[in-house]
Scaffold this motif. Sequence first.
Motif, PDB file in Angstrom:
ATOM      1  N   LEU A 140       0.793  -1.221   0.000  1.00  0.00           N
ATOM      2  CA  LEU A 140       0.000   0.000   0.000  1.00  0.00           C
ATOM      3  C   LEU A 140       0.830   1.277   0.000  1.00  0.00           C
ATOM      4  O   LEU A 140       0.272   2.368  -0.082  1.00  0.00           O
ATOM      5  N   ILE A 141       2.162   1.151   0.080  1.00  0.00           N
ATOM      6  CA  ILE A 141       2.995   2.356   0.100  1.00  0.00           C
ATOM      7  C   ILE A 141       2.807   3.165  -1.178  1.00  0.00           C
ATOM      8  O   ILE A 141       2.683   4.390  -1.153  1.00  0.00           O
ATOM      9  N   GLY A 142       2.767   2.462  -2.332  1.00  0.00           N
ATOM     10  CA  GLY A 142       2.584   3.178  -3.595  1.00  0.00           C
ATOM     11  C   GLY A 142       1.280   3.944  -3.631  1.00  0.00           C
ATOM     12  O   GLY A 142       1.211   5.070  -4.129  1.00  0.00           O
ATOM     13  N   LEU A 143       0.213   3.331  -3.094  1.00  0.00           N
ATOM     14  CA  LEU A 143      -1.075   4.012  -3.054  1.00  0.00           C
ATOM     15  C   LEU A 143      -1.003   5.238  -2.157  1.00  0.00           C
ATOM     16  O   LEU A 143      -1.545   6.300  -2.483  1.00  0.00           O
ATOM     17  N   ARG A 144      -0.322   5.118  -1.023  1.00  0.00           N
ATOM     18  CA  ARG A 144      -0.188   6.250  -0.118  1.00  0.00           C
ATOM     19  C   ARG A 144       0.576   7.392  -0.788  1.00  0.00           C
ATOM     20  O   ARG A 144       0.221   8.560  -0.650  1.00  0.00           O
ATOM     21  N   LYS A 182      -1.523   9.289  -3.193  1.00  0.00           N
ATOM     22  CA  LYS A 182      -2.459  10.190  -2.522  1.00  0.00           C
ATOM     23  C   LYS A 182      -1.765  11.382  -1.877  1.00  0.00           C
ATOM     24  O   LYS A 182      -2.415  12.216  -1.254  1.00  0.00           O
ATOM     25  N   GLY A 183      -0.430  11.427  -2.015  1.00  0.00           N
ATOM     26  CA  GLY A 183       0.300  12.530  -1.422  1.00  0.00           C
ATOM     27  C   GLY A 183       0.610  12.345   0.042  1.00  0.00           C
ATOM     28  O   GLY A 183       0.900  13.305   0.755  1.00  0.00           O
ATOM     29  N   GLU A 184       0.539  11.106   0.513  1.00  0.00           N
ATOM     30  CA  GLU A 184       0.827  10.834   1.902  1.00  0.00           C
ATOM     31  C   GLU A 184       2.290  10.431   2.053  1.00  0.00           C
ATOM     32  O   GLU A 184       2.966  10.106   1.085  1.00  0.00           O
ATOM     33  N   ASP A 194      13.041  13.988   2.551  1.00  0.00           N
ATOM     34  CA  ASP A 194      12.897  14.350   1.154  1.00  0.00           C
ATOM     35  C   ASP A 194      11.877  13.502   0.416  1.00  0.00           C
ATOM     36  O   ASP A 194      11.530  13.849  -0.666  1.00  0.00           O
ATOM     37  N   HIS A 195      11.453  12.378   1.031  1.00  0.00           N
ATOM     38  CA  HIS A 195      10.467  11.506   0.390  1.00  0.00           C
ATOM     39  C   HIS A 195       9.089  11.644   1.029  1.00  0.00           C
ATOM     40  O   HIS A 195       8.190  10.890   0.712  1.00  0.00           O
ATOM     41  N   VAL A 196       8.958  12.594   1.944  1.00  0.00           N
ATOM     42  CA  VAL A 196       7.689  12.732   2.647  1.00  0.00           C
ATOM     43  C   VAL A 196       6.868  13.840   2.014  1.00  0.00           C
ATOM     44  O   VAL A 196       7.356  14.954   1.823  1.00  0.00           O
ATOM     45  N   ILE A 197       5.654  13.542   1.664  1.00  0.00           N
ATOM     46  CA  ILE A 197       4.754  14.524   1.059  1.00  0.00           C
ATOM     47  C   ILE A 197       3.736  14.924   2.116  1.00  0.00           C
ATOM     48  O   ILE A 197       3.206  14.083   2.837  1.00  0.00           O
TER      49      ILE A 197
END
Length: 283
Positions: A210-214, A217-219, A227-230
């Motif tokens: 589910l990481i890709g889905l998150r 969604k900009g999560e 740097d990888h956190v939206i």
Amino acid sequence: MPQLPAPDYPADVRARLEADAKEVIARYPGSRSALLPLLHLVQAEEGHVTRTGIRFCAEMLDLTTAEVTAVSTFYSMYRRKPSGDYQVGVCTNTLCAVMGGDAIFDELKQHLGVENGGTTEDGAVTLEHIECNAACDFAPVVMVNWEFFDNQTPETATRLVDDLRAGRTVEPTRGAPLCTYKETARILAGFPDERPGAVEATGGAGPASLIGLRLAKGEGAPGHGTDHVIAPRTPAAAATEEPPGGHSDEPPPAGHPSSHDAPQQTAASDPQHPAGPIAEEGE
């Protein structure tokens, strides 16, 4: 020297298999389409596809034994020699291998005293390396009779095979309860799965899947640097989003994980932003 004809099943076994085979064949508009499930059916009888099983399939489907043999030897899911009650497969494809699959496979070969495709003396476990089973986000993966055991180590895999050989209850990481290889083969032939809880059991998508889905969604992606956190979507931002299936020409925000896939400002395939002809050198 010509090969002797394959023996037939005992009369009672033959009658039972014929009834099951006719039920399978009736599901298909063309009888030969039932060959794969019929091979599972005969495998469920003896634990592997015998010459008797090949002859039976050929007679039920009006095929030659050569045609049936060609199919049964093409697919690795059909066994051509006696094997264990539990097929223990260690994924050694790229991701599982680098995550520890090769180490698990080497440890189990030494622990069980068998090579690839070998069966323990007690007939309980057959060990083999297998190709990708579409569970890379749970690597390294071990499968027992096609049920998943995720995130394994040499130590956990060793305990797993010891439990199988000792007859102790073993629970897969996800999915249906474990059963013997013959029982698995009958289920693959298309007959009802009567294991308690099997109907309700589902593999589901785990956190890794589910990481890709998150991200989409900009999560934030857990376990990564800033740097990888939206930033999570605010209610105001969510209210202006396109509905599912919608499209926007606005590029994703800077730093978005798919910003490199943003719509280009000029592209031959985008009628709203037509690209001009490419100038030749010297023009």
